[in-house]
Design an enzyme around this catalytic site. Sequence first.
Site, short mmCIF file in Angstrom:
data_model
loop_
_atom_site.label_atom_id
_atom_site.label_comp_id
_atom_site.label_asym_id
_atom_site.label_seq_id
_atom_site.Cartn_x
_atom_site.Cartn_y
_atom_site.Cartn_z
N LYS A 132 8.59 -10.12 -1.00
CA LYS A 132 7.26 -10.20 -0.74
C LYS A 132 6.57 -8.99 -1.35
O LYS A 132 6.50 -7.60 -0.66
CB LYS A 132 6.97 -10.22 0.78
CG LYS A 132 5.54 -10.06 1.11
CD LYS A 132 4.47 -11.27 0.65
CE LYS A 132 3.15 -10.47 1.15
NZ LYS A 132 2.31 -9.81 0.35
N ALA B 168 3.38 -6.28 -2.33
CA ALA B 168 1.92 -5.90 -1.74
C ALA B 168 1.15 -7.10 -2.66
O ALA B 168 1.18 -7.14 -3.80
CB ALA B 168 1.44 -4.63 -2.15
N GLY C 131 6.79 0.97 3.77
CA GLY C 131 5.39 0.78 4.19
C GLY C 131 5.14 1.82 5.25
O GLY C 131 5.75 2.54 5.67
N CYS D 165 4.70 8.32 0.16
CA CYS D 165 5.13 8.63 1.51
C CYS D 165 5.76 9.97 1.50
O CYS D 165 5.87 10.39 2.76
CB CYS D 165 6.12 7.80 2.01
SG CYS D 165 5.74 6.04 1.84
N GLU E 234 -0.98 10.92 8.28
CA GLU E 234 -0.80 10.90 6.76
C GLU E 234 -1.81 10.38 6.12
O GLU E 234 -2.59 9.47 6.19
CB GLU E 234 0.40 9.79 6.63
CG GLU E 234 0.70 9.61 5.41
CD GLU E 234 2.07 8.57 5.05
OE1 GLU E 234 1.86 7.53 5.71
OE2 GLU E 234 2.88 8.81 4.27
N GLU F 19 11.78 2.32 5.43
CA GLU F 19 11.30 3.54 4.55
C GLU F 19 9.69 3.57 4.97
O GLU F 19 9.19 2.95 4.42
CB GLU F 19 11.53 3.37 3.30
CG GLU F 19 11.51 4.89 2.58
CD GLU F 19 10.08 4.95 1.84
OE1 GLU F 19 9.36 5.86 2.30
OE2 GLU F 19 9.82 4.86 0.77
N LEU F 20 9.41 4.41 5.94
CA LEU F 20 8.14 4.40 6.46
C LEU F 20 7.01 5.44 6.42
O LEU F 20 7.50 6.41 5.27
CB LEU F 20 8.31 4.07 8.27
CG LEU F 20 9.23 2.93 8.73
CD1 LEU F 20 9.47 2.88 9.99
CD2 LEU F 20 8.59 1.68 7.92
C1 SIN Z 1 7.39 6.16 -1.68
O1 SIN Z 1 6.23 6.73 -1.59
O2 SIN Z 1 7.66 5.24 -0.76
C2 SIN Z 1 8.40 6.39 -2.60
C3 SIN Z 1 7.97 7.75 -3.32
C4 SIN Z 1 9.38 8.06 -4.29
O3 SIN Z 1 10.16 7.33 -4.56
O4 SIN Z 1 9.19 9.08 -4.72
#
Ligand code: SIN
Length: 494
Positions: free
Chosen positions: A190, A192, A243, A299, A396, A265-266
Amino acid sequence: MNTTTDETIVPALSRPELLRQSAYVGGTWLDVGEGPSIIVRNPATGDAIGSVPALDAETVRTAVSHAAHAFQEWRRVPAKQRARVLRAWHDKVIAHIDDLALILTTEQGKTLSEARGEIQYAASFIEWFAEEAKRINGDILPAAADGNRILVLKQPVGVCAAVTPWNFPAAMVTRKVAPALAAGCTVVLKPASATPFTALALAVLGEDAGIPPGVFNIVTGSARQIGDELCQNPLVRKLTFTGSTEVGRELMAKSATTIKKVSMELGGNAPFIVFDDANIPDAVAGAMFSKFRNSGQTCVCTNRILVQASVYDAFCHQFEHAVSKLRVGPGIADGIDQGPLIDAAAVAHLNELVADAEALGATVTVGGKSHSLGGNFFMPTVVRDVAPEMRLFREEAFGPIAPIVRFDTEEEGIALANDTEYGLAGYFFASRMDRVVRVFEALETGMVGINTGAISSEVVPFGGIKASGIGREGSKYGINDYLEIKAGVLAGAF
Ligand code: SIN
């Protein structure tokens, strides 16, 4: 091709059919038609690029059934052959880098050079896991009981659901799909809703490379409806998500009913510490990269810059000078460093964070507001004298704002860095070896950049601790999240 397409992009593609306004289920392209659909817009202009179907729960269930059916064949394909298919997919991605980068910039907003970089990064996961497919080794262990042997077999988990974000529409897809396919799993992805076209283009190339029908499916539509079905469907054995922590928590709770393996992966709140023994120009370069990459929308972007008092002014002056030189504009234009943010809500969030910090005593020294280009553009921003009670310290930002915090001692710097529920990435600049070891060990994050702002590659185990997630992606560890360990205790005649 649907009539809602903004015709500016299609003629520019060397392979126009890479822009698919469809979902992809069991090897069939379900084109957008009379039914419900989602319009995808260019964040630089607000123009419609096209639309994709908003699938209902039943079609998502059908996609899962196709993936479950295909799994029975794909898991038996020899690893060497799975590796060949992945390698062919990698080569096709690289061969179409210009088209893919254009689609990516048009739907996501990042500059064309960053988009090309992302396609290369995305391809590197396919190449890496094509190689790893052949190294899924078992084990034979000596047993406690005389004469017995213990066999360890690694087997694919089964159907994997992957839910990917809009900030890396290519790399987050391949970082999940490539290890899954390498392990012998099948996938229902899925993407975005803001950025489905890059994923669909990757699937076109995957089909060309020989990924069999049903092995890689893409479902488009409402995140909530599709998420519910993927979490609650017992045929889905694993959920991998990148996300926000908020959504990750919800997906984990929903997956609990069917006891799925999960990788999350948050969100992050990355500290970037500049100690008094740092090389200041290097620290400035590292902060520029880790803060403003992808307009601050990663992230692992630096979210708080913590600077030791004796080098505070020197660092701030050099950093502010560099930030004031960043050129903002549509990602498609020449000479641009920073594109638009993804949407108006992102711009509003940044304006709120700045207002809160100013009200509590911080000072904006560069930027600090929406850009004169209007729309989704925000000025690269530096805010000095940020403190823990401000939202800029806690939340964030996911945008081009660099909050700077002053500290006195090494202990204080580490304590400030760890004063967050998040633990994805951290960075620090220092030259004394004793300090490098101490700080590396003390930071509560899954990844640490030491004298660098660039930590991401296919070789690095990517992932967080605390509220930043579970599991690791990429690297030699990443494939484990798509494998189950089976133990066999062999009794008798040895
Ligand atoms: C992310 O923002 O989740 C990934 C960033 C990255 O792989 O460097």
